[in-house]
Design a protein around this motif. Structure first.
Motif, PDB file in Angstrom:
ATOM      1  N   ASP A  75       0.834  -1.202   0.000  1.00 44.41           N
ATOM      2  CA  ASP A  75       0.000   0.000   0.000  1.00 44.41           C
ATOM      3  C   ASP A  75       0.871   1.256   0.000  1.00 44.41           C
ATOM      4  O   ASP A  75       0.542   2.246  -0.658  1.00 44.41           O
ATOM      5  CB  ASP A  75      -0.935   0.003   1.205  1.00 44.41           C
ATOM      6  N   SER A  76       1.967   1.219   0.745  1.00 43.78           N
ATOM      7  CA  SER A  76       2.878   2.373   0.762  1.00 43.78           C
ATOM      8  C   SER A  76       3.517   2.570  -0.613  1.00 43.78           C
ATOM      9  O   SER A  76       3.665   3.701  -1.083  1.00 43.78           O
ATOM     10  CB  SER A  76       3.970   2.167   1.822  1.00 43.78           C
ATOM     11  N   LEU A  77       3.895   1.466  -1.259  1.00 44.65           N
ATOM     12  CA  LEU A  77       4.441   1.543  -2.610  1.00 44.65           C
ATOM     13  C   LEU A  77       3.402   2.108  -3.565  1.00 44.65           C
ATOM     14  O   LEU A  77       3.717   2.936  -4.437  1.00 44.65           O
ATOM     15  CB  LEU A  77       4.896   0.163  -3.068  1.00 44.65           C
ATOM     16  N   ALA A  78       2.146   1.704  -3.399  1.00 46.51           N
ATOM     17  CA  ALA A  78       1.073   2.184  -4.276  1.00 46.51           C
ATOM     18  C   ALA A  78       0.919   3.696  -4.177  1.00 46.51           C
ATOM     19  O   ALA A  78       0.627   4.365  -5.183  1.00 46.51           O
ATOM     20  CB  ALA A  78      -0.245   1.493  -3.921  1.00 46.51           C
ATOM     21  N   GLN A  79       1.115   4.258  -2.985  1.00 44.75           N
ATOM     22  CA  GLN A  79       1.023   5.703  -2.819  1.00 44.75           C
ATOM     23  C   GLN A  79       2.080   6.418  -3.638  1.00 44.75           C
ATOM     24  O   GLN A  79       1.830   7.461  -4.247  1.00 44.75           O
ATOM     25  CB  GLN A  79       1.155   6.073  -1.336  1.00 44.75           C
ATOM     26  N   LEU A  80       3.293   5.859  -3.674  1.00 46.49           N
ATOM     27  CA  LEU A  80       4.372   6.463  -4.461  1.00 46.49           C
ATOM     28  C   LEU A  80       4.069   6.403  -5.952  1.00 46.49           C
ATOM     29  O   LEU A  80       4.382   7.327  -6.705  1.00 46.49           O
ATOM     30  CB  LEU A  80       5.695   5.749  -4.174  1.00 46.49           C
ATOM     31  N   LEU A  81       3.434   5.314  -6.381  1.00 46.27           N
ATOM     32  CA  LEU A  81       3.183   5.104  -7.803  1.00 46.27           C
ATOM     33  C   LEU A  81       1.988   5.894  -8.333  1.00 46.27           C
ATOM     34  O   LEU A  81       1.814   5.995  -9.549  1.00 46.27           O
ATOM     35  CB  LEU A  81       2.930   3.613  -8.072  1.00 46.27           C
ATOM     36  N   LEU A 132       0.211  -1.476 -17.583  1.00 47.79           N
ATOM     37  CA  LEU A 132      -1.042  -1.809 -16.921  1.00 47.79           C
ATOM     38  C   LEU A 132      -1.512  -0.645 -16.051  1.00 47.79           C
ATOM     39  O   LEU A 132      -0.696   0.023 -15.405  1.00 47.79           O
ATOM     40  CB  LEU A 132      -0.853  -3.055 -16.047  1.00 47.79           C
ATOM     41  N   PRO A 133      -2.824  -0.369 -16.019  1.00 48.78           N
ATOM     42  CA  PRO A 133      -3.335   0.727 -15.193  1.00 48.78           C
ATOM     43  C   PRO A 133      -3.285   0.382 -13.715  1.00 48.78           C
ATOM     44  O   PRO A 133      -3.487  -0.768 -13.313  1.00 48.78           O
ATOM     45  CB  PRO A 133      -4.783   0.878 -15.677  1.00 48.78           C
ATOM     46  N   LEU A 134      -3.008   1.392 -12.894  1.00 52.81           N
ATOM     47  CA  LEU A 134      -2.975   1.231 -11.447  1.00 52.81           C
ATOM     48  C   LEU A 134      -4.289   1.686 -10.834  1.00 52.81           C
ATOM     49  O   LEU A 134      -4.962   2.571 -11.371  1.00 52.81           O
ATOM     50  CB  LEU A 134      -1.820   2.038 -10.853  1.00 52.81           C
ATOM     51  N   ARG A 135      -4.636   1.107  -9.692  1.00 53.75           N
ATOM     52  CA  ARG A 135      -5.918   1.432  -9.060  1.00 53.75           C
ATOM     53  C   ARG A 135      -6.025   2.920  -8.726  1.00 53.75           C
ATOM     54  O   ARG A 135      -7.069   3.527  -8.862  1.00 53.75           O
ATOM     55  CB  ARG A 135      -6.082   0.616  -7.771  1.00 53.75           C
ATOM     56  N   GLY A 136      -4.913   3.506  -8.244  1.00 52.98           N
ATOM     57  CA  GLY A 136      -4.956   4.908  -7.834  1.00 52.98           C
ATOM     58  C   GLY A 136      -4.655   5.881  -8.942  1.00 52.98           C
ATOM     59  O   GLY A 136      -4.450   7.068  -8.684  1.00 52.98           O
ATOM     60  N   GLY A 137      -4.636   5.412 -10.185  1.00 52.03           N
ATOM     61  CA  GLY A 137      -4.265   6.257 -11.307  1.00 52.03           C
ATOM     62  C   GLY A 137      -2.805   6.060 -11.663  1.00 52.03           C
ATOM     63  O   GLY A 137      -1.984   5.701 -10.822  1.00 52.03           O
ATOM     64  N   GLY A 138      -2.478   6.282 -12.904  1.00 52.67           N
ATOM     65  CA  GLY A 138      -1.133   6.027 -13.377  1.00 52.67           C
ATOM     66  C   GLY A 138      -1.016   4.636 -13.976  1.00 52.67           C
ATOM     67  O   GLY A 138      -2.000   3.884 -14.067  1.00 52.67           O
TER      68      GLY A 138
END
Length: 298
Positions: free
Chosen positions: A154-160, A210-216
Motif C-alpha cells: 500500500d505504501s508503494l502504491a502511494q508512491l506510484l 497496466l493501469p494502477l488502481r490509484g491512477g497512473g
C-alpha cells in the motif's frame, strides 16, 4: 485515415498494442524495419482500410529511455517516457545488489526517479532488509514488501499514484505478484524459483503497461539474470552514483576516475565511512564495464 497519436502499451516483437487519445485500444504493426517502438513510446499510427491492424508510422521524441547494450555493442531501448523506475530485489533468489545499483545508475542518467523494493519479506531473515538503509540515506524511496500478505505494498502504491512506472529486477523476485496487488485487471503469470539453479524462471515474455488502481500506469518487464546500462564513458558511471557525483566535486583533479588517483575525495569518503564500501565497489565495476563497452563499441 490520417495518423493519430497513440501510446504503446504492450509489445510482441514486431507487433504492438496501442492506446489512442480517446482511450481505445488497437493492435498495430510497424511500418518498415527501422522503427523500434517500445512500451511507453508515444507514436503516430493510422488505421488501414479493410484490415484490423493499425500501422505505426513514426515514434515521437522520447523524454527518456531505459536502455542497455546488446550482444553487438549496440544500444537497445527497453522502455520509454518513464517517471519512476522501481527496482525489485527479494529474499529469494539471492539478491544481487550490484544489479540493483546498475539499474539505479541508469535511472540517474535517464533521468528518472527511482525506488528500491525488497520483496518476499515473509521469507527473509530479520537483518536481510537492512541494506535498504544505504539506499534510503541516498534519498531513494525504499520499501520492504510481501506479495503473500500485502505488507508494504500500500505504501508503494502511494508512491506510484499518477506515475508511469517501470518495474525491473531479477527473474523470480515477485514483480508480477506485486503488480497483481497494484492493478485490478492484472493477473500476470507468476513463477517460482528454479530448484536446480536457484535462479528465477522467466515468466514475463513481453513488456506491458497496466493501469494502477490509484491512477497512473506500471510497465512490467521481463526478469533478468543481469543488467548493465548503456554507458558512453567513465564519467557516465560517476554521474550514475549520487554519492560519487557529490564527492567528486572536491577531487584534486577534474578528470579523476576515483580509482587510484591522488587527492581523490571519493576514496577519502569511502575510507571515512561517508560512502558505503559495497556501493563504491559497485561503482568500480560499473567503470570497468563502461571501459569494456567503449572498446567494443568503437
Amino acid at each position: 485515415m490520417p495518423a493519430v497519436d497513440a501510446t504503446v502499451i504492450a509489445t510482441y516483437s514486431r507487433r504492438m498494442r496501442l492506446r489512442t487519445a480517446d482511450g481505445s485500444e488497437v493492435d498495430a504493426r510497424i511500418k518498415g524495419k527501422k522503427l523500434r517502438p517500445v512500451c511507453g513510446d508515444h507514436v503516430e499510427a493510422a488505421s488501414l482500410p479493410d484490415e484490423p491492424d493499425w500501422i505505426i508510422t513514426a515514434i515521437q521524441p522520447r523524454r527518456n529511455a531505459l536502455d542497455r547494450p546488446n550482444s553487438r555493442g549496440q544500444t537497445e531501448v527497453l522502455a520509454a517516457n518513464i517517471d519512476l523506475l522501481v527496482v525489485v530485489a527479494a529474499a529469494t533468489p539471492k539478491p544481487d545488489w550490484f544489479i540493483v545499483d546498475r539499474y539505479l545508475c541508469a535511472a540517474e542518467l535517464m533521468p528518472a526517479k527511482a525506488a528500491v523494493v525488497f520483496n518476499k519479506t515473509d521469507l527473509a531473515e530479520p537483518d536481510d532488509s537492512a541494506i535498504l538503509d544505504v539506499y534510503r540515506k541516498l534519498g531513494y524511496a525504499t520499501f520492504a514488501t510481501s506479495a503473500i500478505d500485502g505488507s508494504g505494498i500500500d505504501s508503494l502504491a502511494q508512491l506510484l499514484r499518477q506515475q508511469t512506472a517501470l518495474i525491473v529486477g531479477q527473474s523470480g523476485v515477485g514483480k508480477s505478484s506485486i503488480i497483481n496487488y497494484l492493478s485490478d485487471i492484472s493477473k500476470q503469470k507468476t513463477g517460482s524459483v528454479s530448484d536446480k539453479s536457484g535462479e528465477g524462471k522467466h515468466t514475463t515474455v513481453n513488456s506491458a503497461m497496466l493501469p494502477l488502481r490509484g491512477g497512473g500506469h506500471i510497465i512490467d518487464s521481463p526478469g533478468v539474470r543481469d543488467y548493465a546500462p548503456a554507458l558512453n564513458s567513465q564519467q557516465d558511471a560517476a554521474n550514475g552514483y549520487r554519492e560519487v557525483r557529490a564527492a567528486a566535486e572536491h577531487c584534486r583533479f577534474a578528470n579523476c576516475k576515483h580509482l587510484r588517483e591522488p587527492g581523490c575525495a571519493v576514496k577519502a569518503a569511502v575510507e571515512n565511512g561517508e560512502i558505503d564500501e559495497r556501493r563504491y565497489e559497485s561503482y568500480r565495476r560499473t567503470v570497468f564495464l563502461a571501459e569494456r563497452l567503449s572498446v567494443k563499441r568503437y
